[in-house]
Motif scaffolding. Structure first.
Motif, PDB file in Angstrom:
ATOM      1  N   MET A 183       0.827  -1.210   0.000  1.00 25.76           N
ATOM      2  CA  MET A 183       0.000   0.000   0.000  1.00 25.76           C
ATOM      3  C   MET A 183       0.865   1.267   0.000  1.00 25.76           C
ATOM      4  SD  MET A 183      -3.066  -0.881   2.665  1.00 25.76           S
ATOM      5  CE  MET A 183      -4.356  -2.053   2.286  1.00 25.76           C
ATOM      6  N   ILE A 184       1.909   1.262   0.824  1.00 26.11           N
ATOM      7  CA  ILE A 184       2.786   2.430   0.896  1.00 26.11           C
ATOM      8  C   ILE A 184       3.471   2.673  -0.444  1.00 26.11           C
ATOM      9  CG2 ILE A 184       4.843   3.385   2.013  1.00 26.11           C
ATOM     10  CD1 ILE A 184       2.372   3.375   3.782  1.00 26.11           C
ATOM     11  N   LEU A 185       3.910   1.596  -1.088  1.00 24.09           N
ATOM     12  CA  LEU A 185       4.548   1.738  -2.401  1.00 24.09           C
ATOM     13  C   LEU A 185       3.580   2.300  -3.436  1.00 24.09           C
ATOM     14  CD1 LEU A 185       6.601  -1.590  -2.485  1.00 24.09           C
ATOM     15  CD2 LEU A 185       7.527   0.728  -2.387  1.00 24.09           C
ATOM     16  N   ALA A 186       2.315   1.882  -3.385  1.00 24.69           N
ATOM     17  CA  ALA A 186       1.312   2.424  -4.314  1.00 24.69           C
ATOM     18  C   ALA A 186       1.083   3.909  -4.061  1.00 24.69           C
ATOM     19  CB  ALA A 186       0.005   1.652  -4.183  1.00 24.69           C
ATOM     20  N   ALA A 187       1.093   4.305  -2.787  1.00 21.02           N
ATOM     21  CA  ALA A 187       0.949   5.731  -2.460  1.00 21.02           C
ATOM     22  C   ALA A 187       2.125   6.527  -3.008  1.00 21.02           C
ATOM     23  CB  ALA A 187       0.837   5.905  -0.948  1.00 21.02           C
ATOM     24  N   LEU A 188       3.337   5.968  -2.922  1.00 22.91           N
ATOM     25  CA  LEU A 188       4.515   6.633  -3.486  1.00 22.91           C
ATOM     26  C   LEU A 188       4.392   6.768  -5.001  1.00 22.91           C
ATOM     27  CD1 LEU A 188       7.408   4.962  -1.432  1.00 22.91           C
ATOM     28  CD2 LEU A 188       6.578   7.318  -1.249  1.00 22.91           C
ATOM     29  N   ALA A 189       3.771   5.769  -5.647  1.00 25.15           N
ATOM     30  CA  ALA A 189       3.558   5.838  -7.097  1.00 25.15           C
ATOM     31  C   ALA A 189       2.708   7.048  -7.460  1.00 25.15           C
ATOM     32  CB  ALA A 189       2.896   4.552  -7.596  1.00 25.15           C
ATOM     33  N   PHE A 190       1.693   7.321  -6.658  1.00 29.29           N
ATOM     34  CA  PHE A 190       0.830   8.469  -6.951  1.00 29.29           C
ATOM     35  C   PHE A 190       1.481   9.790  -6.571  1.00 29.29           C
ATOM     36  CE2 PHE A 190      -2.246   5.725  -8.476  1.00 29.29           C
ATOM     37  CZ  PHE A 190      -3.338   6.439  -8.953  1.00 29.29           C
ATOM     38  N   VAL A 208       3.938  14.657  -9.257  1.00 25.41           N
ATOM     39  CA  VAL A 208       5.057  15.474  -9.726  1.00 25.41           C
ATOM     40  C   VAL A 208       5.050  15.557 -11.249  1.00 25.41           C
ATOM     41  CG1 VAL A 208       7.572  15.650  -9.835  1.00 25.41           C
ATOM     42  CG2 VAL A 208       6.469  14.945  -7.701  1.00 25.41           C
ATOM     43  N   VAL A 209       4.809  14.428 -11.913  1.00 26.32           N
ATOM     44  CA  VAL A 209       4.753  14.416 -13.379  1.00 26.32           C
ATOM     45  C   VAL A 209       3.607  15.292 -13.875  1.00 26.32           C
ATOM     46  CG1 VAL A 209       4.327  12.965 -15.409  1.00 26.32           C
ATOM     47  CG2 VAL A 209       5.830  12.155 -13.590  1.00 26.32           C
ATOM     48  N   GLU A 210       2.433  15.169 -13.236  1.00 27.82           N
ATOM     49  CA  GLU A 210       1.254  15.928 -13.672  1.00 27.82           C
ATOM     50  C   GLU A 210       1.475  17.429 -13.537  1.00 27.82           C
ATOM     51  OE1 GLU A 210      -2.548  16.476 -15.220  1.00 27.82           O
ATOM     52  OE2 GLU A 210      -1.329  14.650 -15.107  1.00 27.82           O
ATOM     53  N   ILE A 211       2.113  17.852 -12.457  1.00 29.42           N
ATOM     54  CA  ILE A 211       2.372  19.284 -12.254  1.00 29.42           C
ATOM     55  C   ILE A 211       3.217  19.841 -13.392  1.00 29.42           C
ATOM     56  CG2 ILE A 211       3.615  20.923 -10.782  1.00 29.42           C
ATOM     57  CD1 ILE A 211       2.659  19.286  -8.375  1.00 29.42           C
ATOM     58  N   ASN A 212       4.175  19.053 -13.858  1.00 28.82           N
ATOM     59  CA  ASN A 212       5.024  19.509 -14.958  1.00 28.82           C
ATOM     60  C   ASN A 212       4.330  19.392 -16.308  1.00 28.82           C
ATOM     61  OD1 ASN A 212       7.991  20.098 -13.949  1.00 28.82           O
ATOM     62  ND2 ASN A 212       7.267  18.354 -12.764  1.00 28.82           N
ATOM     63  N   ILE A 246       7.363  10.842 -22.009  1.00 28.71           N
ATOM     64  CA  ILE A 246       6.581   9.786 -21.373  1.00 28.71           C
ATOM     65  C   ILE A 246       7.456   8.886 -20.490  1.00 28.71           C
ATOM     66  CG2 ILE A 246       6.832   8.088 -23.224  1.00 28.71           C
ATOM     67  CD1 ILE A 246       3.867   7.406 -22.812  1.00 28.71           C
ATOM     68  N   ALA A 247       8.767   8.914 -20.700  1.00 26.92           N
ATOM     69  CA  ALA A 247       9.666   8.116 -19.860  1.00 26.92           C
ATOM     70  C   ALA A 247       9.596   8.539 -18.396  1.00 26.92           C
ATOM     71  CB  ALA A 247      11.105   8.232 -20.363  1.00 26.92           C
ATOM     72  N   TRP A 248       9.137   9.759 -18.136  1.00 27.46           N
ATOM     73  CA  TRP A 248       9.005  10.218 -16.744  1.00 27.46           C
ATOM     74  C   TRP A 248       7.899   9.479 -15.997  1.00 27.46           C
ATOM     75  CZ3 TRP A 248      12.635  12.591 -14.235  1.00 27.46           C
ATOM     76  CH2 TRP A 248      13.560  13.376 -14.922  1.00 27.46           C
ATOM     77  N   GLN A 249       7.091   8.705 -16.716  1.00 22.15           N
ATOM     78  CA  GLN A 249       6.094   7.863 -16.046  1.00 22.15           C
ATOM     79  C   GLN A 249       6.696   6.569 -15.492  1.00 22.15           C
ATOM     80  OE1 GLN A 249       2.665   7.116 -18.631  1.00 22.15           O
ATOM     81  NE2 GLN A 249       1.495   8.570 -17.422  1.00 22.15           N
ATOM     82  N   VAL A 250       7.909   6.242 -15.913  1.00 14.79           N
ATOM     83  CA  VAL A 250       8.511   4.976 -15.493  1.00 14.79           C
ATOM     84  C   VAL A 250       8.595   4.841 -13.971  1.00 14.79           C
ATOM     85  CG1 VAL A 250      10.621   3.572 -15.563  1.00 14.79           C
ATOM     86  CG2 VAL A 250       9.737   4.619 -17.664  1.00 14.79           C
TER      87      VAL A 250
END
Length: 688
Positions: free
Chosen positions: A345-352, A357-361, A557-561
């Motif tokens: 769960m914590i790892l999934a939260a880190l994913a979001f 950060v990606v969305e803001i940019n 799109i590589a920033w989604q990795v």
């Protein structure tokens, strides 16, 4: 009828008491190979359709992104609600084997109907929508009905003493799911062989007979316990558990099994929040990717990123099983299944957090559609000198616009209602010109100023993606060929249609008039940009001016990795572990029901996204951050609940009730009463 029923039961009993042949001297039954291949084929077709489902809604059915997201998650939710139906059919009527066979046929029909709905020549848009939705419903019932049966059926193939091999089977089973996901292109080609592969192993399976209408018995037992407690709580002494009030009518074993199921189902309550985040890979994350630069860099493109979760699963499962978990064990940290799930769960939260950060940019270079009571407007000055443009009551264009200057971008124009009439004043060489223009909310407009008369056109920003258009200032009509796309621009400031053009270098663009042919070099047309090309006739031939209405996406799109790495690591620790945990803590007669309960957490997770997508109305990056924060809070609650959970071994029920039967025999000779069996009598493992 009686003979047929006996024959069916015998078929289900076949192999139940015998040991299945093993794979290459291991403790793995040969039969699981057919089950794993069957799951691979089914997932292959499923992900082949689902990978592009959101884009299908947007670009083929022409729905907006919120409706597309809502329908996507409604479909996903239905796929995970229907396992309850499949579990009831399997455990109460057909058995797991025949349930998989029959519902696979429904699944195939759904894919066929859905494919027909995607054929442009079949009916109008209404027919496309109806066939698409009907196909998705059939697919949901087919795949959902199969889900709780296949995994549990695979677990049934192992002998009781091979618990470690059974645990590893669930990892192999999960790898087959994601291997099918990796090869999602042309997935429909593998739909029909699903049944054939599964049937091929029929003679090797252990087929447990249906246990009767388990769900109905459970509901009746619970209902009786509640009524009995309500009616007799003051007359009778208190009992250790509220389900014990059903002892007057139902067997002690059934009551104990329901207690075991309830203890696990209580742990399931916080789990939907994980799936609310995880399943946004196919909706919000896909839409985020479409607004990013998808040029090839280090082999990364949209297709690869869409498959990244499945690819990483195939890599991470052996890494975690043979590397991460053993290393943690060497540190003398006991990593129980529930601890793994909390870490996931914590790892999934880190994913979001990474997605935020990606969305803001991304939003810095992307033009979003205007909200209600607002339009977007940009002005092109095709005059021979600078002009000023004034909107009464607003200073949207306060500075003069130079001749043939690239537009500065879209400017927000507030409206008093759904639409508003503005009298626009244009000043050129000291002379003022006025024209009345009506602006409608949620629409983007381009105002072209030239010597003939102003041109005023609008476009839907939902569909802007790698578009190009031409303005012809020549006195002859021009046909333009850009790659495989054909444009037509009429003479004297005619404006061509907007057409999507793939990213690429366009060095030999053909422009034909009635009297001549010209070649122009447009150069790079980049991802996410919107280009306006002004064509003019000069003495040296046809000249052009390329303007960039909307800038190209500069976030690759590589920033989604990173977000995919985090969500996949979380999936390995959460989903695979939860699948095995659900099986290991389920009584033999209720394994499919508890598996269905596990899958229903996915359904409720998609309902959460559906509600937020339709009702929250917040910016995307704040929505991502909200989900991350909620999952962290939920993981803390889950950890507290898991701390007080005590693992049990359902297989010990047989031993306990055999001893209970022996005690009853002793009771008949000495007159002593045997105590009721409870979960406290069962062998326990560690907490959390």
């Amino acid at each position: 009828m009686g003979k047929k029923k006996d024959k069916d039961v015998d078929a289900e009993d076949h192999g139940k008491g015998q040991r299945s042949p093993k794979l290459c001297g291991t403790n793995y039954p040969v039969s699981i190979a057919f089950i794993v291949v069957n799951e691979f084929c089914e997932r292959f077709s499923y992900y082949g359709m689902k990978a592009v489902l959101t884009l299908y809604f947007i670009h083929y059915l022409h729905w907006d992104k919120n409706l597309s997201t809502a329908v996507y998650h409604a479909f996903s939710s239905l796929c995970y609600f229907t396992p309850l139906l499949g579990a009831v059919i399997a455990d109460s009527w057909l058995g797991k084997f025949r349930t998989v066979i029959y519902l696979s046929i429904v699944y195939v029909i759904g894919h066929v109907v859905k494919s027909v709905g995607a054929i442009p020549d079949v009916g109008d848009s209404t027919v496309h929508v109806v066939l698409s939705m009907l196909g998705l419903v059939l697919i949901a019932f087919g795949t959902g009905g199969i889900k709780p049966c296949v995994a549990a059926f695979g677990g049934d193939q192992f002998d009781e003493e091979h618990t470690e091999e059974r645990r590893k089977f669930f990892s192999i089973f999960y790898m087959s799911i994601n291997a099918g996901s990796v090869l999602w292109k042309n997935g429909r080609n593998l739909v029909i062989p699903v049944d054939l592969v599964f049937i091929a192993g029929s003679g090797l399976y252990k087929k447990s007979p249906p246990e009767g209408n388990v769900l109905v018995r459970v509901c009746k037992c619970i209902g009786f316990a509640i009524r009995n407690r309500w009616n007799n709580s003051k007359k009778s002494p208190k009992r250790s558990h509220w389900l014990d009030w059903a002892e007057e009518k139902y067997p002690k074993r059934l009551i104990q099994e329901i207690k075991m199921v309830f203890r696990v189902l209580v742990l399931y309550i916080p789990l939907p929040m994980f799936w609310a985040l995880f399943d946004q890979q196919g909706s919000r994350w896909t839409l985020q990717a479409t607004r990013m630069n998808m040029d090839f860099v280090m082999g990364v493109c949209f297709c690869v990123v869409k498959m990244l979760n499945a690819l990483l699963i195939l890599v991470f499962i052996p890494i975690f099983d043979m590397g991460v978990y053993p290393l943690i064990g060497l540190c003398r940290i006991k990593l129980t299944p529930l601890k793994k799930m909390a870490a996931g769960m914590i790892l999934a939260a880190l994913a979001f957090c990474a997605a935020t950060v990606v969305e803001i940019n991304v939003i810095k270079s992307v033009v979003e559609p205007p909200p209600a009571k607002e339009s977007l407007v940009q002005v092109y000055n095709l005059m021979d000198s600078e002009v000023t443009v004034q909107f009464p009551g607003h200073t949207v264009f306060s500075d003069p616009l130079k001749s043939y200057e690239d537009p500065s971008g879209y400017t927000s124009l507030p409206l008093t209602g759904e639409s508003q009439l503005y009298t626009v004043t244009v000043t050129h060489n000291g002379a003022e010109y006025q024209c009345g223009l009506t602006f409608t909310e949620r629409t983007a407009y381009s105002l072209f100023l030239h010597t003939a008369q102003p041109d005023f056109i609008s476009k839907d920003l939902h569909s802007i993606f790698d578009f190009c258009r031409f303005i012809n200032t020549h006195t002859e009509n021009i046909n333009i060929t850009v790659g495989t796309e054909e444009f037509y621009a009429a003479a004297d400031y005619g404006i061509s249609q907007n057409i999507s053009v793939p990213r690429g270098e366009y060095n030999g663009v053909v422009c034909k008039t009635n009297s001549d042919q010209y070649l122009i070099d447009l150069g790079l047309l980049d991802f996410g940009a919107f280009y306006t090309v002004i064509l003019s006739k000069e003495s040296n031939g046809l000249t052009f001016k390329k303007m960039e209405d909307i800038q190209a996406n500069n976030i690759h799109i590589a920033w989604q990795v990173p977000q995919y790495v985090f969500i996949t690591a979380g999936e390995v620790m959460f989903s695979i572990t939860g699948l095995e945990f659900s099986y290991s803590q389920a009584p033999a007669s209720m394994k499919s029901v508890l598996q269905a309960g596990w899958l229903m957490t996915v359904a409720f997770g998609n309902v959460i996204v559906l509600i937020v997508a339709e009702g929250a109305g917040m910016e995307q990056w704040t929505e991502f951050l909200l989900f991350a924060g909620l999952l962290v809070a939920v993981s803390i609650i889950f950890s507290i609940m898991a701390y007080f959970y005590t693992y049990v071994d359902p297989d010990q029920l047989d031993k306990i009730f055999r001893e209970d039967t022996d005690d009853e025999k002793v009771e008949s000779s000495d007159g002593k009463k045997n105590e009721a069996v409870s979960l406290t009598d069962m062998p326990k493992q560690t907490k959390m």
